[in-house]
Design a protein around this motif. Structure first.
Motif, PDB file in Angstrom:
ATOM      1  N   SER A 299      -8.680  -8.610  -7.005  1.00 54.03           N
ATOM      2  CA  SER A 299      -9.598  -8.965  -5.817  1.00 54.03           C
ATOM      3  C   SER A 299      -9.212 -10.019  -4.819  1.00 54.03           C
ATOM      4  O   SER A 299      -9.523 -10.153  -3.533  1.00 54.03           O
TER       5      SER A 299
ATOM      6  N   GLU B 155      -7.560  -4.612   1.735  1.00 57.48           N
ATOM      7  CA  GLU B 155      -8.591  -3.676   0.904  1.00 57.48           C
ATOM      8  C   GLU B 155      -7.396  -2.669   0.450  1.00 57.48           C
ATOM      9  O   GLU B 155      -7.333  -2.008  -0.825  1.00 57.48           O
ATOM     10  N   THR B 156      -6.548  -1.973   1.214  1.00 53.03           N
ATOM     11  CA  THR B 156      -5.704  -0.881   0.970  1.00 53.03           C
ATOM     12  C   THR B 156      -4.583  -1.495  -0.164  1.00 53.03           C
ATOM     13  O   THR B 156      -4.287  -0.684  -1.032  1.00 53.03           O
ATOM     14  N   ASN B 157      -4.212  -2.792   0.027  1.00 55.83           N
ATOM     15  CA  ASN B 157      -3.151  -3.153  -0.954  1.00 55.83           C
ATOM     16  C   ASN B 157      -4.057  -3.323  -2.387  1.00 55.83           C
ATOM     17  O   ASN B 157      -3.682  -2.984  -3.520  1.00 55.83           O
ATOM     18  N   ARG B 158      -5.077  -3.724  -2.262  1.00 58.37           N
ATOM     19  CA  ARG B 158      -6.280  -3.959  -3.557  1.00 58.37           C
ATOM     20  C   ARG B 158      -6.527  -2.489  -4.165  1.00 58.37           C
ATOM     21  O   ARG B 158      -6.334  -2.217  -5.208  1.00 58.37           O
ATOM     22  N   GLN B 159      -6.801  -1.607  -3.413  1.00 61.48           N
ATOM     23  CA  GLN B 159      -6.949  -0.150  -3.820  1.00 61.48           C
ATOM     24  C   GLN B 159      -5.494   0.272  -4.419  1.00 61.48           C
ATOM     25  O   GLN B 159      -5.658   1.032  -5.452  1.00 61.48           O
ATOM     26  N   LYS B 160      -4.435  -0.017  -4.111  1.00 62.41           N
ATOM     27  CA  LYS B 160      -3.272   0.258  -4.671  1.00 62.41           C
ATOM     28  C   LYS B 160      -3.047  -0.237  -5.822  1.00 62.41           C
ATOM     29  O   LYS B 160      -2.546   0.515  -6.828  1.00 62.41           O
TER      30      LYS B 160
ATOM     31  N   ARG C 110      -5.256  -1.253  -7.992  1.00 58.83           N
ATOM     32  CA  ARG C 110      -6.508  -0.580  -8.968  1.00 58.83           C
ATOM     33  C   ARG C 110      -5.851   0.855  -9.411  1.00 58.83           C
ATOM     34  O   ARG C 110      -6.036   1.046 -10.616  1.00 58.83           O
ATOM     35  N   LYS C 111      -5.456   1.575  -8.330  1.00 58.60           N
ATOM     36  CA  LYS C 111      -5.030   2.970  -8.658  1.00 58.60           C
ATOM     37  C   LYS C 111      -3.941   2.843  -9.708  1.00 58.60           C
ATOM     38  O   LYS C 111      -3.801   3.569 -10.745  1.00 58.60           O
TER      39      LYS C 111
ATOM     40  N   GLU D 282      -9.489  -7.372 -12.731  1.00 55.66           N
ATOM     41  CA  GLU D 282     -10.244  -7.168 -11.538  1.00 55.66           C
ATOM     42  C   GLU D 282     -10.359  -8.266 -10.553  1.00 55.66           C
ATOM     43  O   GLU D 282     -10.519  -8.440  -9.498  1.00 55.66           O
TER      44      GLU D 282
ATOM     45  N   LYS E  44       0.723  -1.353  -0.027  1.00 57.04           N
ATOM     46  CA  LYS E  44      -0.116  -0.116  -0.046  1.00 57.04           C
ATOM     47  C   LYS E  44       0.675   1.358  -0.053  1.00 57.04           C
ATOM     48  O   LYS E  44       0.421   2.313  -0.407  1.00 57.04           O
TER      49      LYS E  44
END
Length: 785
Positions: A164, A169-174, A176-177, A160, A57
């Motif tokens: 998933s 979640e913060t790692n997944r958001q990283k 995706r971003k 995606e 993250k």
């Protein structure tokens, strides 16, 4: 991640204890247990080295380094060794503990594996994006580009799914971003071009297979796609400036393809119209309207501009300039045709009669159509009206119908005005004939002249009282009308309505109905496609919001001479003087009384004025109601000016009457006080009646007594089965503020719009009173207080 001594101690200590426990066991077993302990410990140490890699993250760059791969491979190898050794271990009391410790190591290794998969997936995604971008940059639109688009779409879906599975979640958001945003933007930036290209290929196939009806239906979608493309690119560039580029070369490819398809299909003619209605002298935003018209004409040079009536009445611009201000801008925008609304006849009872309307007609640089209005008894219209269909209409003249030539095709226009005008306006000697009969005559006259594309420009209301007339009835009962450009009901038809069944429910050729709301708030556009026989085979339309447009500089300068005068006029006294301030309270820390929860003197004044005005149209009206949310400002003590009135009632809502039962009145009152003592914009102020309620009771069961004022001034109890005529504003009459009971009455044709603006009612009433001193009279009482 490095392990300090503290961490090492935590990992090693259990193993040491386990070894100590097994000292008394057979020597062979002790050696095996010791080896297992070391292998598990090594697997834990190796997997701990992966934590700093899978906690991504806060990492600036997401890459799989050699160091990461080496540590991952080391951890994987150590875990496999420990697993193998565990399988060979027999009858050891600590075997479950070893397995648990190894599972922790395996979980960390799995988290790292999923990050490796995700980063690899991200790299594949970037490669697919770059591939599609190469086509976008060169503006190449072909099958290979479409394949690249679908490849990227598939990769996005896979990404995606892979992302998933990554831990946290913060790692997944990283992830995706880092990896998903730009590919998604790239894909969406050309979704229109790909969709249009693909649809064109499908249409070509349908034509080759001689499936012409299916081809035409698909061809209709192209126009809708073009509209959607503009919306996507505008919205996208607001979020990501410059990321949704215009692609003129691709547009050219698509336009050439569309033109080729159009030539391949049996003759299709597209009629483009712009339309307005019920503008009611709302000119403050007219410079924006001019911009909107110019923008449409830039794209569709042959589009015709149509007005469906009620240019007159509604604001001080009309009171002061009698339609001439509106006309200057209509001429500037180059209107092609207009029909008359009921308000065009408002001045018939004045000393000048319809002179303002005659001046408006004669000054127009466009023609008027009117098929069911008989002007013959009024000498002012002599020489202006012809009861014929004209293929060469003159500006400033009225015709039963006119024929316009568009792209080599003849299009007929005729006009209709509501017969209700006789009851709600002042037509004087002007008479109104049956709209169905006159429409049938007009259609036949056009068809006899070889015109098979016919537009009715109407001011009869979309779904207005069928006892008089409306567009739905017209479409169902008169064959041969292709398009109805309507007005009168102020209906906001965001998309065209297509009628395909006649009055008896049988299938008929389509009739497209449009209406563009009110007050210069919208410009309607409609593209109607006709086959070689003049049958409507496709349509696409929308309402363009005027508020979003920039002012046209020339129009803005033209408006100034009018708006400056209006600013002066707003200081004009109404002739009424307030004995004291008429407050418009709202709830605050010091006050629990509000215009939205309690009777006020100002609310009583407004509803008394509404009742007084409504009785001038219909002596049977006994009650008036005004929603508190529509009362916007107090009136100060002293002289009342037009500006004061307009500030108090700024919306220009017109007065309407409704036929309702006593039971329906009670239902409306229950809704009015359902949120009391809290505020509600739908709280009704009343005149001609009183009622009590108990706010401590459940909503829907609060009203206790209702009394109606009789002609002799006495009050009698409301009869639930009796029918009453009440007055309110058109907003409430159509169901605004959640008044479903009124919405139902409107749908059943029990509402009559009298067309007089709320501020005009108040202006006239305070002038009539002279001394203005309304009181709180306990018309509305909460017995719980």
């Amino acid at each position: 991640m490095r392990l300090d001594k503290k961490h090492v101690t935590k990992v090693v200590a259990p193993s040491v204890l386990a070894t100590a426990v097994m000292v008394a066991v057979a020597p062979g077993q002790v050696d095996a247990a010791s080896s297992i302990s070391n292998l598990v410990k090594q697997a834990q140490l190796s997997s701990n080295q992966l934590v700093s890699f899978y906690e991504i993250k806060n990492q600036e760059n997401l890459v799989i380094s050699n160091d990461f791969l080496e540590k991952y491979q080391k951890a994987t190898s150590d875990i496999l060794k420990a697993e193998k050794a565990l399988k060979d271990l027999k009858n050891d009391s600590n075997i479950n503990w070893y397995k648990a410790q190894l599972e922790i190591a395996k979980n960390k290794q799995l988290k790292a594996a999923r990050v490796i998969d995700a980063v690899n997936m991200g790299n594949h995604l970037a490669a697919s994006m770059n591939k599609l971008n190469s086509y976008v940059k060169s503006q190449t639109l072909n099958d290979d580009m479409v394949a690249a688009y679908h490849e990227l779409s598939d990769q996005i879906i896979k990404a995606e799914r892979v992302f998933s599975k990554v831990y946290g979640e913060t790692n997944r958001q990283k992830l995706r971003k880092t990896f998903l945003i730009n590919p998604k933007i790239t894909r969406e930036s050309v979704i229109y071009e790909v969709s249009n290209y693909t649809l064109q290929k499908q249409i070509t196939t349908l034509i080759d297979e001689n499936k012409l009806e299916d081809a035409r239906e698909a061809f209709e979608k192209l126009s809708r796609l073009e509209k959607r493309a503009v919306e996507i690119k505008e919205a996208g560039n607001k979020l990501y400036p410059g990321k949704y580029p215009s692609l003129p070369k691709m547009d050219q490819t698509l336009n050439e393809g569309k033109e080729k398809i159009s030539e391949s299909l049996p003759s299709i003619f597209t009629l483009s119209l712009m339309h307005t209605n019920d503008t009611h002298a709302h000119l403050d935003n007219v410079a924006k309207s001019v911009t909107a018209v110019k923008e449409v004409r830039a794209k569709k040079p042959n589009a015709l501009l149509v007005n469906a009536g009620d240019v007159f009445s509604g604001t001080l611009y009309f009171n002061e300039f009698k339609g001439q201000a509106d006309l200057e801008f209509m001429n500037l925008m180059k209107y092609d045709v207009m029909t008359f609304g009921n308000h065009e006849f408002d001045l018939g009872s004045t000393d000048e009669g319809h002179q303002a309307l005659v001046d408006f007609i004669e000054g127009a640089n466009f023609s008027f159509v009117s098929s069911n209005v008989d002007f013959s008894a009024d000498d002012k219209f002599t020489g202006l009206f012809s009861d014929l269909i004209s293929s060469e209409p003159e500006n400033g003249k009225i015709y039963n119908g006119i024929i316009k030539e568009v792209n080599g095709e003849k299009v007929g226009f005729f006009g209709l005005t509501t017969a209700e005008t006789a009851d709600i306006s002042s037509p004087d000697k002007v008479k109104f004939e049956d709209y169905i009969e006159e429409a049938e005559k007009a259609v036949k006259a056009f068809e006899d002249l070889g015109v098979n594309k016919i537009v009715a420009v109407t001011h009869i209301g979309y779904d207005d009282n069928p006892e008089y007339d409306n567009d739905l009835e017209l479409a169902a009962n008169v064959a041969g009308i292709d398009v109805i450009v309507g007005g009168h009901s102020h209906t906001e038809l965001e998309e065209p309505v297509v009628i395909t069944k006649d009055g008896s429910g049988k299938e008929k050729d389509p009739t497209v109905i449009v209406q563009a709301y009110q007050y210069n708030n919208s410009l309607g556009t409609i593209d109607v496609e006709f086959d070689e026989n003049g049958k409507v085979i496709g349509q696409a339309g929308e309402l363009i919001s005027i508020s979003e447009k920039a002012d046209d500089p020339k129009a803005a300068e033209m408006l100034k001479k009018y708006s400056d005068k209006i600013a002066e006029v707003k200081n004009t006294p109404t002739g009424g003087t307030a004995v004291k301030e008429l407050p418009n309270p709202r709830i605050n820390n010091d006050n629990i009384i509000s215009v939205r929860n309690s009777e006020t003197a100002l609310g009583n004044l407004i509803t008394d004025g509404m009742l007084d005005k409504a009785k001038q149209f219909n002596s049977s009206v006994v009650i008036a109601m005004q929603n508190g949310g529509g009362i916007r400002a107090a009136i100060d003590q002293g002289e009342i000016t037009l500006g004061d009135v307009l500030t108090t009632l700024p919306f220009g809502n017109t007065l309407a009457t409704i036929e309702v039962t006593g039971a329906e009145i009670k239902e409306a009152l229950e809704h009015s006080i359902s949120e009391a003592p809290n505020e509600s914009g739908g709280f009704l102020h009343v005149s001609g009646m009183t009622f009590t309620y108990d706010s401590s009771k459940p909503a829907g069961s609060r009203v206790e007594t209702i009394e109606v004022k009789g002609s002799n001034g006495s009050y009698t109890a409301l009869e639930v089965e009796q029918t009453y005529t009440i007055a309110t504003n058109a907003f409430t009459a159509k169901g605004g503020d959640g008044y479903d009971v009124f919405s139902k009455a409107y749908a059943e044709g029990r509402v009559t719009d009298l067309g007089v603006a709320d501020w005009e009612n108040l202006r006239d009433y305070v002038q009539k009173l002279g001394t203005v001193n309304p009181q709180i009279e306990n018309r509305i009482v909460d017995v719980a207080k």
